[in-house]
Write a protein that holds these residues in place. Structure first.
Motif, PDB file in Angstrom:
ATOM      1  N   ILE A 324      61.561  17.355 -35.983  1.00 49.94           N
ATOM      2  CA  ILE A 324      62.336  18.196 -35.072  1.00 49.94           C
ATOM      3  C   ILE A 324      61.465  18.552 -33.873  1.00 49.94           C
ATOM      4  O   ILE A 324      60.322  19.018 -34.036  1.00 49.94           O
ATOM      5  CB  ILE A 324      62.815  19.472 -35.782  1.00 49.94           C
ATOM      6  CG1 ILE A 324      63.789  19.099 -36.907  1.00 49.94           C
ATOM      7  CG2 ILE A 324      63.469  20.438 -34.801  1.00 49.94           C
ATOM      8  CD1 ILE A 324      64.184  20.276 -37.775  1.00 49.94           C
ATOM      9  N   LEU A 325      61.998  18.362 -32.672  1.00 54.55           N
ATOM     10  CA  LEU A 325      61.280  18.666 -31.443  1.00 54.55           C
ATOM     11  C   LEU A 325      61.835  19.944 -30.829  1.00 54.55           C
ATOM     12  O   LEU A 325      63.053  20.137 -30.772  1.00 54.55           O
ATOM     13  CB  LEU A 325      61.407  17.513 -30.449  1.00 54.55           C
ATOM     14  CG  LEU A 325      60.806  16.178 -30.904  1.00 54.55           C
ATOM     15  CD1 LEU A 325      61.151  15.060 -29.927  1.00 54.55           C
ATOM     16  CD2 LEU A 325      59.290  16.296 -31.060  1.00 54.55           C
ATOM     17  N   VAL A 326      60.923  20.804 -30.365  1.00 56.62           N
ATOM     18  CA  VAL A 326      61.307  22.053 -29.708  1.00 56.62           C
ATOM     19  C   VAL A 326      60.594  22.114 -28.357  1.00 56.62           C
ATOM     20  O   VAL A 326      59.555  21.478 -28.159  1.00 56.62           O
ATOM     21  CB  VAL A 326      60.919  23.274 -30.563  1.00 56.62           C
ATOM     22  CG1 VAL A 326      61.686  23.276 -31.869  1.00 56.62           C
ATOM     23  CG2 VAL A 326      59.420  23.315 -30.821  1.00 56.62           C
ATOM     24  N   PRO A 327      61.122  22.869 -27.408  1.00 59.50           N
ATOM     25  CA  PRO A 327      60.485  22.949 -26.091  1.00 59.50           C
ATOM     26  C   PRO A 327      59.076  23.548 -26.171  1.00 59.50           C
ATOM     27  O   PRO A 327      58.739  24.287 -27.104  1.00 59.50           O
ATOM     28  CB  PRO A 327      61.429  23.855 -25.291  1.00 59.50           C
ATOM     29  CG  PRO A 327      62.745  23.771 -26.001  1.00 59.50           C
ATOM     30  CD  PRO A 327      62.398  23.613 -27.451  1.00 59.50           C
ATOM     31  N   PHE A 328      58.275  23.247 -25.152  1.00 60.85           N
ATOM     32  CA  PHE A 328      56.938  23.830 -25.065  1.00 60.85           C
ATOM     33  C   PHE A 328      57.035  25.352 -24.902  1.00 60.85           C
ATOM     34  O   PHE A 328      57.913  25.871 -24.207  1.00 60.85           O
ATOM     35  CB  PHE A 328      56.163  23.245 -23.878  1.00 60.85           C
ATOM     36  CG  PHE A 328      55.859  21.778 -24.005  1.00 60.85           C
ATOM     37  CD1 PHE A 328      54.943  21.329 -24.941  1.00 60.85           C
ATOM     38  CD2 PHE A 328      56.485  20.853 -23.182  1.00 60.85           C
ATOM     39  CE1 PHE A 328      54.655  19.976 -25.061  1.00 60.85           C
ATOM     40  CE2 PHE A 328      56.205  19.499 -23.292  1.00 60.85           C
ATOM     41  CZ  PHE A 328      55.299  19.058 -24.237  1.00 60.85           C
ATOM     42  N   ASN A 329      56.106  26.039 -25.572  1.00 58.20           N
ATOM     43  CA  ASN A 329      55.938  27.484 -25.398  1.00 58.20           C
ATOM     44  C   ASN A 329      57.232  28.267 -25.670  1.00 58.20           C
ATOM     45  O   ASN A 329      57.489  29.296 -25.041  1.00 58.20           O
ATOM     46  CB  ASN A 329      55.431  27.800 -23.975  1.00 58.20           C
ATOM     47  CG  ASN A 329      54.146  27.064 -23.647  1.00 58.20           C
ATOM     48  OD1 ASN A 329      53.161  27.184 -24.378  1.00 58.20           O
ATOM     49  ND2 ASN A 329      54.159  26.297 -22.571  1.00 58.20           N
ATOM     50  N   ASP A 330      58.042  27.801 -26.616  1.00 54.74           N
ATOM     51  CA  ASP A 330      59.337  28.434 -26.912  1.00 54.74           C
ATOM     52  C   ASP A 330      59.321  28.941 -28.352  1.00 54.74           C
ATOM     53  O   ASP A 330      59.699  28.235 -29.293  1.00 54.74           O
ATOM     54  CB  ASP A 330      60.464  27.426 -26.692  1.00 54.74           C
ATOM     55  CG  ASP A 330      61.850  28.072 -26.715  1.00 54.74           C
ATOM     56  OD1 ASP A 330      61.993  29.142 -27.339  1.00 54.74           O
ATOM     57  OD2 ASP A 330      62.779  27.480 -26.140  1.00 54.74           O
ATOM     58  N   SER A 331      58.888  30.176 -28.519  1.00 57.59           N
ATOM     59  CA  SER A 331      58.792  30.736 -29.871  1.00 57.59           C
ATOM     60  C   SER A 331      60.168  30.927 -30.498  1.00 57.59           C
ATOM     61  O   SER A 331      60.321  30.808 -31.730  1.00 57.59           O
ATOM     62  CB  SER A 331      58.036  32.064 -29.836  1.00 57.59           C
ATOM     63  OG  SER A 331      58.681  32.982 -28.972  1.00 57.59           O
TER      64      SER A 331
END
Length: 732
Positions: A324-331
């Motif tokens: 699963i990929l999540v955006p950078f710096n997105d807690s």
């Protein structure tokens, strides 16, 4: 099957860093994969380190120590290594962007393979310089992602066939043992997230900690394991301040009790056991530049559900629903995805199974098999071509016109943009003297063309020969270099003796008499030697020729004086440096001694030539001419590249002079060994010249052949062929 010896350069156990672990894993995997591999480990050692390396380590190299890199290069060359395989990371070696490693690489002769663990899309000037130098030297560049390979092409100029993508190696363990290892570590009733690797600010751990309150709110039993010692470089700069900032962040957010810190560099088995205890692996690099992550590869291979930011390696490895990929710096995104996976065990299991399946293609056994194919593709195989005997003339005819011989070619196509030079036309005239009658009428026609070029090169106003002429037949200077002037005098003396017609011999004698005075007062030792050789030829036509006699004797006295000044216990040479055409200096001294009955000059020539041949014989016995990268380094052993054909011709002529002086057949052996360089008895096992066409490539660089076929190279091969023919009494 013959054993392939590999000099493997990197970190090694017990050093605690990713490169050390990786190098040790390569060593182990190759040992299992093949019994025809011998690996010498050259382990990078931090300055001042006191730990004892593993017994498998052959030698250590101390970072920031030039002498240590130079010594390691000498040891690698003596070992007869077939391959040098470098594990590259900027911070491993010392110097700007780790450039001290280049001091080693430019001294080793074996083909180079480089594994690049970091490939930056926006390097600084030093990083760009270092990687471009590695690209220029490496036979193969191994990267672990397609994205890194593309960067090597677009940013650093690597060739397509130079780059090989081999995914990061991973261990082979069974799937589905999470509960077993949770019990081992006391995590039975916990949902476990994990991040591991050396602790540093570039890992994005702050973002994961920021996500923890939302995760814990939905799944109160969640435990976040942060595994790894603080990175040694960070530790040296600020101690544990970074870890303490993270711990303060967790305390402020009220999740300190949900974090387990394992502040240690774990041995491989313990680390793998701990990863197996995790349900979810999180990597949160804050930017896209991270080319490769070994930790991500391990997590996938062990069948973990992975949540990652979309850095280059993650995009490739986790695509097609393998993570699963999540955006950078997105807690917030991290919190949502972790909570969702923890809440949906069936979905989590399916993701883990897909990850594990992908990892089967990345096992160390697969890495080793692919690496062995790379090694075999660059390993030298010296299958000599038959190259003695008559050679063709088509290659030379291709780069000649009505003005003379053109200097350069782009591959086999003459390059008019660089025009002509007297250096090459003088050599070409000497070749016409030595071609046989079977080359008529080309021989006579070309001899006249080259002689006319030499005649027009003389500038009576400056009292010197001009060297460079544009393709438009306009001279580009009033006087050429000292070397080019005296090389022309050499050609005139040779033509006065060997010219293929009486008229040509008279012309050469007359121009010698008009121009040879220019040889006096020149400063280059090579210019002195060239003029001496020309004078020796002239004296063979007329004993007691006053001008030639002065050139020969004054030159010998000058070279002898230089030898007396610069010789050292381990340096028996006329200069403090090595340069091109070195053997000509020894040859000139031998010829002067024989002509003038001066045994001291002859002995100086023989002594220096013995020294020179000794340092030009590789450990396995082939000829290794002094490379142009050696030039200008005072009292330093020669570097192997770039190797050029002109050195071979000079070596054969000098060996012929030594044989004339001594009658010792060892000089015939030396000459034959040097000539076989053209046939493939060289550091790349590749034929440099073609007997059928009589053409020759411009030399050998670290990656192989310089595929251009310029005049100097072609003429050197042709003249070397004539010299070896005459010396060994081979048929024309």
């Amino acid at each position: 099957m013959a054993t392939t010896r590999i000099a493997l350069i990197g970190g090694f156990a017990p050093r605690r860093c990713g490169i050390a672990t990786f190098t040790a894993d390569i060593h182990s995997a190759l040992g299992i994969a093949s019994n025809a591999i011998a690996i010498d480990i050259y382990a990078m050692k931090p300055a001042g380190a006191r730990f004892q390396f593993d017994a498998a380590v052959t030698s250590t190299i101390t970072e920031n120590s030039l002498n240590s890199f130079v010594a390691a290069a000498a040891k690698i060359n003596r070992s007869g290594a077939d391959i040098v395989w470098l594990q590259h990371e900027f911070g491993l070696f010392g110097g700007p962007a780790g450039d001290l490693i280049l001091e080693l690489l430019e001294r080793v002769a074996a083909p180079l393979i480089v594994t690049l663990h970091t490939v930056l899309p926006e390097p600084d000037a030093d990083q760009l310089r270092v990687i471009q130098e590695l690209v220029a030297r490496a036979a193969k560049l191994i990267v672990m992602s397609e994205g890194a390979g593309r960067l090597l092409h677009t940013v650093y100029g690597a060739d397509a066939d130079q780059v090989v993508v081999i995914p990061h190696g991973v261990p082979d363990r069974p799937f589905g043992r999470t509960q077993e290892f949770k019990r081992k570590f006391g995590f039975d009733d916990r949902q476990v997230m994990m991040t591991f690797g050396l602790l540093s600010s570039g890992k994005g751990i702050e973002t994961v900690i920021e996500a923890l309150p939302a995760i814990v709110e939905k799944t109160p039993g969640t435990l976040y394991c942060i595994v790894g010692a603080t990175h040694p470089n960070l530790l040296a700069r600020e101690g544990e301040a970074y870890r303490e900032r993270l711990q303060a962040q967790a305390k402020a957010l009220g999740v300190a009790d949900h974090i387990l810190w394992r502040d240690a560099f774990l041995e491989s088995d313990e680390l793998l056991d701990l990863i197996e205890a995790a349900d979810i692996y999180v990597t949160a690099y804050p930017g896209a530049a991270q080319a490769t992550s070994g930790t991500l590869s391990y997590a996938v291979a062990l069948g973990k559900a992975v949540i990652s930011t979309p850095f280059a390696h993650a995009l490739e490895l986790l695509g097609d629903e393998h993570g699963i990929l999540v955006p950078f710096n997105d807690s917030d995104a991290i919190a949502r995805e972790v909570a969702s996976l923890l809440d949906e065990p069936d979905r989590r299991l399916a993701l883990q199974q897909r990850a594990y399946a992908r990892g089967r293609d990345m096992l160390w056994s697969s890495f080793a098999a692919q690496s062995l194919r790379v090694i075999e593709s660059v390993k030298i195989r010296r299958n000599l071509r038959h190259i003695h005997g008559p050679v063709g003339i088509e290659g030379l005819l291709r780069i000649c016109d009505g003005t003379g011989i053109l200097q350069h070619s782009i591959f086999t196509v003459p390059d008019r943009s660089h025009g002509y030079c007297v250096d090459d036309n003088a050599r070409a005239l000497m070749l016409m003297n030595r071609w046989g009658c079977e080359t008529e009428p080309d021989r006579s026609r070309l001899a006249s063309t080259f002689a006319a070029f030499v005649e027009s090169a003389w500038n009576p106003e400056s009292g010197e020969f001009r060297n460079f002429m544009g393709f438009d037949r306009k001279w580009l200077e009033n006087a050429g270099s000292h070397d080019s002037c005296d090389r022309t005098i050499w050609a005139l003396g040779a033509t006065a003796l060997e010219g293929n017609s009486a008229g040509m011999r008279r012309w050469a004698r007359g121009l010698f008499d008009r121009t040879a005075q220019s040889a006096f007062g020149l400063t280059s030792p090579r210019a002195t030697a060239f003029a001496m050789l020309g004078a020796d030829y002239l004296l063979a036509t007329e004993t007691g020729h006053g001008l030639a006699d002065r050139i020969l004797n004054d030159g010998a006295m000058r070279l002898q004086a230089l030898l007396d000044v610069h010789r050292r216990p381990v340096w028996l040479w006329f200069e403090p440096v090595l340069a091109y055409d070195n053997c000509r200096l020894s040859e000139a001294m031998i010829r002067a001694g024989l002509r003038s009955n001066r045994s001291d000059w002859t002995n100086s020539g023989l002594e220096t030539l013995c020294w020179l041949f000794d340092i030009q014989i590789a450990p396995d016995g082939h000829f290794r001419p002094i490379g142009s990268e050696s030039f200008g380094h005072a009292y330093q052993p020669p570097k192997p590249f770039d190797q050029q054909p002109v050195e071979i011709w000079a070596a054969i002529d000098a060996a012929a002079a030594a044989f004339d002086a001594t009658g010792d057949p060892i000089w015939l052996t030396h000459a034959a060994r040097a000539f076989e360089w053209f046939a493939g008895a060289n550091d790349r096992g590749i034929a440099v010249a073609c007997r059928a066409s009589g053409s020759c490539h411009d030399g050998i660089n670290p990656r192989g052949l310089n595929l251009n076929e310029g005049a100097e190279s072609l003429l050197s091969f042709q003249l070397a062929n004539c010299a070896i023919r005459d010396l060994l009494s081979l048929p024309e």
